[in-house]
Structure formats: C-alpha cells, structure tokens
Enzyme design. Structure first.
Site, mmCIF file in Angstrom:
data_model
loop_
_atom_site.group_PDB
_atom_site.id
_atom_site.type_symbol
_atom_site.label_atom_id
_atom_site.label_comp_id
_atom_site.label_asym_id
_atom_site.label_seq_id
_atom_site.Cartn_x
_atom_site.Cartn_y
_atom_site.Cartn_z
ATOM 1 N N ASP A 233 0.849 -1.190 0.000
ATOM 2 C CA ASP A 233 0.000 0.000 0.000
ATOM 3 C C ASP A 233 0.885 1.240 0.000
ATOM 4 O OD1 ASP A 233 -1.932 1.909 0.240
ATOM 5 O OD2 ASP A 233 -2.467 1.442 2.332
ATOM 6 N N LYS A 240 1.530 8.027 0.293
ATOM 7 C CA LYS A 240 1.919 8.094 1.707
ATOM 8 C C LYS A 240 3.247 8.840 1.840
ATOM 9 C CE LYS A 240 -0.157 3.766 3.386
ATOM 10 N NZ LYS A 240 -1.047 4.320 4.406
ATOM 11 N N ASP A 251 0.316 -4.729 4.830
ATOM 12 C CA ASP A 251 -1.089 -4.415 4.574
ATOM 13 C C ASP A 251 -1.868 -5.620 4.025
ATOM 14 O OD1 ASP A 251 -2.927 -2.426 5.022
ATOM 15 O OD2 ASP A 251 -2.795 -1.583 2.998
ATOM 16 N N ARG A 314 -10.906 -0.536 2.161
ATOM 17 C CA ARG A 314 -12.367 -0.624 2.245
ATOM 18 C C ARG A 314 -13.003 -0.840 0.875
ATOM 19 N NH1 ARG A 314 -12.792 5.174 5.057
ATOM 20 N NH2 ARG A 314 -10.816 4.428 5.884
HETATM 21 N N1 BES Z 1 -3.198 0.347 5.264
HETATM 22 C C1 BES Z 1 -3.583 1.591 5.762
HETATM 23 C C2 BES Z 1 -3.863 1.592 7.263
HETATM 24 C C3 BES Z 1 -2.678 1.345 8.139
HETATM 25 C C4 BES Z 1 -1.914 2.409 8.602
HETATM 26 C C5 BES Z 1 -2.345 0.069 8.523
HETATM 27 C C6 BES Z 1 -0.831 2.176 9.409
HETATM 28 C C7 BES Z 1 -1.258 -0.156 9.350
HETATM 29 C C8 BES Z 1 -0.498 0.895 9.783
HETATM 30 C C9 BES Z 1 -4.864 2.072 5.071
HETATM 31 O O1 BES Z 1 -5.024 1.672 3.752
HETATM 32 C C10 BES Z 1 -4.828 3.566 5.076
HETATM 33 O O2 BES Z 1 -3.911 4.112 4.543
HETATM 34 N N2 BES Z 1 -5.811 4.169 5.704
HETATM 35 C C11 BES Z 1 -5.877 5.571 5.817
HETATM 36 C C12 BES Z 1 -7.322 5.982 5.717
HETATM 37 C C13 BES Z 1 -7.535 7.451 5.533
HETATM 38 C C14 BES Z 1 -6.974 7.914 4.214
HETATM 39 C C15 BES Z 1 -9.010 7.744 5.608
HETATM 40 C C16 BES Z 1 -5.293 5.992 7.178
HETATM 41 O O3 BES Z 1 -5.438 5.252 8.142
HETATM 42 O O4 BES Z 1 -4.674 7.047 7.237
HETATM 43 ZN ZN ZN Z 2 -4.085 -0.155 3.241
HETATM 44 ZN ZN ZN Z 3 -4.054 2.909 2.342
#
Ligand code: BES
Ligand code: ZN
Ligand code: ZN
Length: 463
Positions: A233, A240, A251, A314
């Site tokens: 991811d 990111k 992920d 999601r």
């Molecule tokens: N895979 C990430 C969530 C995550 C973050 C898992 C850190 C493990 C460690 C997910 O896909 C993500 O990036 N979620 C975002 C959602 C936001 C953009 C609404 C997040 O958590 O910042």
């Molecule tokens: Zn993710």
């Molecule tokens: Zn993500």
C-alpha cells in the site's frame, strides 16, 4: 527446534518457574539474589552449575507464563544448550507451547548468515502423556499456523505480490485438502468487481481474488472469512509520506491471517465449513492509477466517490464482502483488515478493534480473545458517524468528512456492503496495530504477529 512430550526428564537444562512465594522458599534463593534475580515477571536467571534456568512470574496466569517463556526461549536459543525441559501441567501447557513457538519465532529468509541455534529439542515433561496429547497437538497446530501467517506477512512485496499470494494459497489448499478457486482480472471484470480492480489498476501485477474452502463431512456451521490482502500500500496517488510507507508490506496481514486460520481449522479437523476470501491487490501510482475525484461503481451497484486513494482497503473489502455474501450463505461473516491508522490511535498498537452490530457476537469474540491471549476491544458504531460518509456526488464517499473516529467510520463504510439479513452475522476486525510490530512484546517478535489467528481459531473451536 523440536518440541516433544515426555514423562521422564533427560536434558541439558531444566526450566523452573518462580513466583515471589516460591522464590522465598527456594533453596537457591541466596545465589539467585546475588545474581540480581528477584522473581519479577519476565526476569530470568541461569544457574549454569546446577543446569537450571529460573523464570520469574507474577502468578501462574497463562498470559504471564507465555510471556516469560518467550523471554526464556530466546536466551536458550542463543546459549550452547542442546536440549531443555519444562515441566507442564494442564493449566500451563498451552501457554508454554505458545511462548516456545511464538516467542522463539525467527524470520531469517533475507539474512545471508543467520546464526543457527544450538537448541535442538525442548522437552515438555508431564505425568501421563495420554492426558496431554490432545492439548499438546492442538496448541502446536494453532501456534504453527500463527507462524505461517507471520512468514507471509514478513515476505517482501517483491516476492509476495497478488499472483504469488494466489500461488501460495493454492499450495496451502493442495497440502491441506482444501477446495480452491482463484479469480484473475478477466474474471473479476466479469464479476463487476470494479472497486477492487480500480485499486490494483496501476500495479504491474494482476489483482487476484482467492477463495479457499474447508468442508468437514457434517458441518455444524458455515463461516465466511474475508481478508484485506494489500501486498503493498503506497497510498496510490494520495501517496503516503516516505516514513509511513515503510512497513506497508504488512497491509496484506488480514489475508494472511485468513490463510493461517484455514490451515489451523483444517489441521484441527473442526466440524464446520469455512470459506476464505482474500482480495489480493497492490495499491500503486502510475498513469493508469485510480484518482481522487473518481467515482467507482462497486459490485453491489453502489457508487463510491474517491476522495483519498489511500483509503483503498475498504474498496477491496466492499467488493469481496459483496461477492462472498452472494456466493456463500454463511452463519458468520468475519473480515480481517489492517484498515486504519486511526484504530491504533484509538486502542494502541497491541489491540484489535472489533466492530459490528451484534453485541452477543462481539462478546463471544472478546471471550475467545481473552482465552487465546490476544487483545481486542469493541469500537461502537453510531448513526452520527455513519452520516460523515455522505457524498454530494455519489452514494457514499470513501473517506469521512471529519477525521475523528476513523476506525469506526471505516467499519461503517463496510457496513454499507453488508446485506440486511447478514447484519448480525458480521464482525469487522481492524488489525492495523496488532498485526505488525517493530519491537517485541508478549510472544511477538519484530515483524508480523499473526494477529487474528489465535482468537478466531479459538472461537471456531467453540462452535
Ligand atoms: N493500510 C492503511 C492503514 C494502516 C496504517 C495500517 C498504518 C497499518 C499501519 C490504510 O489503507 C490507510 O492508509 N488508511 C488511511 C485511511 C484514511 C486515508 C481515511 C489511514 O489510516 O490514514
Ligand atoms: Zn491499506
Ligand atoms: Zn491505504
């Protein structure tokens, strides 16, 4: 390192547990005191001349036993002893095996000169072997399935991408007599899995939907497991920051947990039918990437406004959950996903967030988590948070309009893809914090923890 159940003791060193009271009455108390040992939880001390390793425990609670055995096994593995003996009883055998297998776990696939441990065998000494064989083999199956999950999580994204993930799942299916069906992009298009496909579009790897089935002859219940399998991811175009991208090979941990559970369930020969669905996808950037501002038509027909391509899990789960509900009439539906950083903010790094509508089911899961030694906590849904997913241009937005409660709004996003008849059968597990660690805690070492495998297998054993 082998683990063997025996009735007599014959090894290089014997391991003893001491709580404060036993320590005060111990014949070696004075030398132990000189060495600085005080029987505090997780303290250990070698008495080499006597061939004893003493381990401090607060009490004989399973969590404490597992924790100190995890400390002890690391020291034993780096010592020159070739064999060690632990005395086991009915109460502590499971915790000792977990400490040994999970606490002693190492992942050295990318080290060119990994040190080999001298410790060849650990004996578990008991009064009557027959009274212990079942508990012994069950605990070993579950601990090893957890390590299997850890191994996949720890595998780098170059080696573990959606096609190789599918291949690995197929091998597991063949070894454990499971049915399997893998859908590639052509089939996924036919199945209208457009949300899932959009996430994977900029990747050089084809997205895959993995479906494995375990069937006993007279299944008591049917269970659907769904796993987020993001083999990487990057965040996509909502890229990111560099430091947050590191560790994002993890992920896929939800998908890996689901495979580990299938391994455990089939080896335990549980009297149930279990379907595992893993959405294996890589979220990358490129000219073909899906974009913030896009609107995706999901398999369910619901349209989704993309406001952040990093909220990709999601989208994959929405389609996979829809597919799973259309293909299997299950009694329970559980999804496992490293879904939100917000879950870690809410609960800390160690705890799995549990979301869903059924208080009863959440309570049952909480009991399984406690008895299997995993940490879980419920994050409650409410209608006010649900409104934050409203979109001006589509049926729903993939991010909430306010930043607070992000783990719950992600869970509520998924709720939009759960059919009415399944509302009380479904739970969502956010393992973003619990699935991976960069410092050892409890029986977890650096890397994947295998979160979800122990508590879910425990729950399935109760059915
Ligand atoms: N895979 C990430 C969530 C995550 C973050 C898992 C850190 C493990 C460690 C997910 O896909 C993500 O990036 N979620 C975002 C959602 C936001 C953009 C609404 C997040 O958590 O910042
Ligand atoms: Zn993710
Ligand atoms: Zn993500």
């Amino acid at each position: 390192m082998k683990i063997k159940l025996i009735e007599n003791i014959q090894s290089d060193i014997k391991v003893e547990f001491l709580n404060e009271k036993l320590f005060n009455n111990n014949k070696n108390k004075e030398i132990l005191k000189l060495a600085g040992f005080d029987a505090s939880q997780d303290s250990i001390c070698f008495l080499h001349e006597k061939r004893i390793l003493v381990c401090g425990i607060e009490d004989d609670d399973s969590d404490n036993v597992r924790s100190v055995v995890s400390v002890a096994i690391k020291s034993l593995k780096s010592s020159n002893y070739e064999s060690a003996t632990f005395s086991v009883n009915k109460k502590n055998i499971k915790a000792i095996i977990e400490g040994l297998v999970l606490g002693g776990y190492e992942f050295n696939n990318y080290k060119s000169d990994a040190k080999k441990s001298n410790l060849q065998i650990v004996y578990l000494s008991c009064k009557k072997i027959n009274d212990f064989t079942q508990a012994f083999s069950e605990a070993l199956i579950i601990a090893e399935a957890t390590c299997f999950t850890r191994d996949i999580v720890n595998t780098i994204p170059h080696d573990l991408n959606p096609p190789s993930f599918a291949k690995l799942a197929k091998n597991l299916a063949k070894e454990n007599n499971l049915d399997f069906n893998i859908l590639g992009e052509k089939e996924l298009k036919k199945e209208k899995m457009n949300a899932m496909l959009s996430v994977g579009r900029a990747s050089i790897h084809d997205s895959k939907l993995i479906h494995l089935t375990y069937k006993s002859t007279n299944p008591k219940k049917i269970i659907t497991l769904v796993g987020k399998g993001l083999t990487y991811d990057s965040g996509g175009l909502s890229l990111k920051p560099a430091t947050s991208m590191v560790t994002m090979k993890m992920d896929k941990a939800g998908g890996c947990a689901v495979l580990g559970i299938m391994k455990a369930v089939s080896e335990l020969k549980l009297d149930i039918e279990v379907h595992a669905f893993v959405g294996a996808v890589e979220n990358m950037i490129g000219g073909d990437a899906y974009k913030p501002d896009d609107v995706l038509v999901s398999r369910s027909g619901k349209t989704i406004e993309i406001r952040n391509t990093d909220a990709e899990g999601r989208l994959v789960l929405a389609d996979v959950l829809t597919y799973a509900q259309e293909n299997v009439e299950a009694d329970y539906i559980f999804d496992f996903a490293t879904l939100t950083g917000a879950c870690m903010v809410a609960l800390g790094q160690y705890t799995t967030g549990v979301m869903g509508h059924s208080t009863k089911l959440k309570h049952q899961i909480s009991k399984s988590a406690i008895s299997s030694g995993e940490l879980s906590a419920s994050l409650p849904f409410n209608k006010h948070l649900k409104k934050l997913l409203k979109s001006e241009i589509a049926d729903i937005s993939n991010t909430a309009s306010k930043p607070y409660g992000g783990a719950i709004t992600a869970g509520l996003f998924l709720d939009n893809f759960i059919e009415d008849k399944n509302k009380d059968k479904w739970l969502h597990f956010d393992i973003a914090g619990s699935a991976y660690t960069e410092s050892a805690w409890d029986c977890n070492v650096y890397g994947g923890t295998g979160a979800g495998v122990r508590f879910m297998t425990n729950f399935l054993q109760t059915l």
